[in-house]
Design a protein around this motif. Structure first.
Motif, PDB file in Angstrom:
ATOM      1  N   GLY A 132       4.587  -0.216  -8.977  1.00  0.00           N
ATOM      2  CA  GLY A 132       3.156  -0.462  -9.226  1.00  0.00           C
ATOM      3  C   GLY A 132       2.133   0.493  -8.559  1.00  0.00           C
ATOM      4  N   GLU A 133       1.018  -0.028  -8.436  1.00  0.00           N
ATOM      5  CA  GLU A 133       0.042   0.935  -8.010  1.00  0.00           C
ATOM      6  C   GLU A 133      -0.189   0.720  -6.412  1.00  0.00           C
ATOM      7  N   ARG A 134      -0.317   1.808  -5.621  1.00  0.00           N
ATOM      8  CA  ARG A 134      -0.651   1.695  -4.097  1.00  0.00           C
ATOM      9  C   ARG A 134      -1.817   2.408  -3.939  1.00  0.00           C
ATOM     10  N   ALA A 135      -2.721   1.535  -3.176  1.00  0.00           N
ATOM     11  CA  ALA A 135      -4.004   2.015  -2.501  1.00  0.00           C
ATOM     12  C   ALA A 135      -3.687   3.332  -1.478  1.00  0.00           C
ATOM     13  N   VAL A 136      -4.211   4.643  -1.627  1.00  0.00           N
ATOM     14  CA  VAL A 136      -3.787   5.545  -0.544  1.00  0.00           C
ATOM     15  C   VAL A 136      -5.020   6.128   0.231  1.00  0.00           C
ATOM     16  N   GLY A 137      -6.197   5.210   0.031  1.00  0.00           N
ATOM     17  CA  GLY A 137      -7.560   5.641   1.000  1.00  0.00           C
ATOM     18  C   GLY A 137      -8.838   5.470   0.152  1.00  0.00           C
ATOM     19  N   THR A 174       5.350   6.446   2.894  1.00  0.00           N
ATOM     20  CA  THR A 174       3.845   5.762   2.910  1.00  0.00           C
ATOM     21  C   THR A 174       2.820   6.707   2.992  1.00  0.00           C
ATOM     22  N   ALA A 175       3.111   8.090   2.302  1.00  0.00           N
ATOM     23  CA  ALA A 175       1.858   9.114   2.455  1.00  0.00           C
ATOM     24  C   ALA A 175       0.620   8.544   1.661  1.00  0.00           C
ATOM     25  N   ASN A 176      -0.574   8.905   2.426  1.00  0.00           N
ATOM     26  CA  ASN A 176      -1.604   8.563   1.767  1.00  0.00           C
ATOM     27  C   ASN A 176      -2.268   9.960   0.930  1.00  0.00           C
ATOM     28  N   ALA A 177      -1.479  10.204   0.061  1.00  0.00           N
ATOM     29  CA  ALA A 177      -1.836  11.471  -1.034  1.00  0.00           C
ATOM     30  C   ALA A 177      -1.380  10.997  -2.500  1.00  0.00           C
ATOM     31  N   VAL A 178      -1.925  12.057  -3.149  1.00  0.00           N
ATOM     32  CA  VAL A 178      -2.003  11.802  -4.650  1.00  0.00           C
ATOM     33  C   VAL A 178      -0.891  12.941  -5.234  1.00  0.00           C
TER      34      VAL A 178
END
Length: 391
Positions: free
Chosen positions: A6-11, A65-69
């Motif tokens: 599903g979707e995951r918020a990255v920041g 767990t990277a905050n990246a697209v």
């Protein structure tokens, strides 16, 4: 980010346009992608498997767990593939490390064996200067090998070191024992030579009469051995100086004798002129009488200077040899047995010559060229034989 779960918020990226915010998180992905790509290159280049495995684990946790697209799933797959490659790389590098360790053990063992070979040499026959230099070179090789060669198992490294250390200790002990024995032997030689020097110096009052005793001491000196070049040279100088005193005294006596005997030399030279005239004498009796007279006068004259003794004696011996030959030739000619054999042979040759001369005349009358040649050759041979026996 949209993921399989599903979707995951990255920041968040406040105070910016949507495009600027998206570009920031895309750059984060690019950085992760670069790290994975670099890790793949290191793995292909043969970097240590343990380092690769550790980095794979860290990056896998970071990507999860990277905050990246970006395509984080693809990065995770690439990292998983690297994890499988690490196992293969670990095996390969383990085999290479084992082979390198085996080669290193063999190289270090060769150093040990050479040291043990030096240690096994007979100390009495060892060239210690070269042996010490060789041992130093081996120790330097050992240190360089420890520093530069692949690591080897601690147990084997310790065992090789014990062998090398034992060999080096043996060499050092043998060297010390050898030179201790050599010093002792040199001391004995020095003592003997010092005694010979004292004996030689004690001969000085005897002057020239001490020379025979000095020559005996010289033989003892030659048999005494050596005690080191520097000490030997110094002791020899003293021993020789003692001998020079004796020979100097003899030289003074010889000089006086030469002056005294100079007149005798002149007289003997005159006698030699008279004696050498006999070399052309053919009358044996007259030559013998003259030589006997010369010999009596020669003995009565006395000594000549030392450096002329051999010269004048050899000239007189030459004349005496010529007189002996004159006697021998006379005896050979007048020996009854020899004379009888010569006369018998001469008669046979004369008969043969007369017969050959008759045959030659016959051949000449018949003009037989071959017979003439044979008779002529045989006739010349018989005449030569007759001449040789003096008939």
């Amino acid at each position: 980010m949209r993921e399989a779960a599903g979707e995951r918020a990255v920041g968040q990226y406040p105070d910016a346009t949507p495009e600027e915010a998206l570009a920031y998180f895309e750059r984060k992905y690019v950085e992760l992608n670069g790290q994975v790509t670099l890790l793949e290159q290191r793995a292909k280049g043969g970097a240590p498997a343990a380092d690769i495995a550790k980095t794979v684990a860290n990056l896998t946790a970071t990507v999860a767990t990277a905050n990246a697209v970006g395509n984080l799933a693809a990065l995770a797959e690439r990292l998983a593939a690297l994890g499988g490659a690490v196992t293969e790389l670990t095996e390969q590098q383990g085999a290479e490390a084992q082979a390198a360790a085996g080669a290193a053990i063999a190289e270090r063992a060769a150093i040990v064996e050479e040291a043990e070979r030096l240690a096994a040499e007979d100390p009495a026959k060892t060239q210690w200067k070269q042996a010490s230099a060789a041992l130093d070179e081996l120790f330097t090789k050992w240190q360089d090998h420890q520093h530069d060669a692949p690591r080897i198992p601690k147990g084997e490294a310790n065992e090789l070191w014990k062998r090398f250390r034992a060999a080096r200790t043996t060499i050092e002990q043998n060297r010390k024992a050898f030179f201790a024995d050599l010093d002792s032997a040199h001391k004995d030689v020095r003592n003997r030579k010092q005694q010979l020097i004292e004996k030689a110096e004690a001969l000085a009052p005897k002057g020239a009469d001490g020379i025979p005793a000095y020559r005996g001491l010289l033989e003892d000196w030659k048999n005494a051995g050596r005690s080191g070049k520097k000490q030997d040279d110094a002791m020899w100088a003293k021993f020789k100086a003692a001998g020079d005193v004796l020979y100097g005294a003899k030289g003074e006596i010889d000089a006086q004798d030469n002056e005294e005997f100079a007149g005798n030399l002149t007289t003997k030279l005159e006698l030699l002129t008279e004696a050498e005239a006999l070399l052309t004498e053919t009358d044996r009796t007259r030559a013998r009488e003259t030589l006997t007279s010369i010999q009596r006068r020669w003995d009565a004259i006395g000594k000549v200077p030392r450096d002329q003794v051999k010269v004048v004696d050899e000239r007189l011996r030459k004349v005496e040899a010529a007189m002996r030959k004159l006697d021998d030739d006379h005896w050979k000619r007048n020996n009854p047995e020899t004379k009888a054999r010569a006369e018998g042979l001469a008669g046979q040759l004369n008969d043969a010559i007369a017969k050959l001369e008759a045959e030659l005349v016959t051949a000449q009358e018949s003009k037989d060229a071959q017979a003439i040649a044979e008779a002529t050759e045989a006739l010349e041979t018989r005449k030569a034989w007759l001449k040789a026996i003096g008939q």
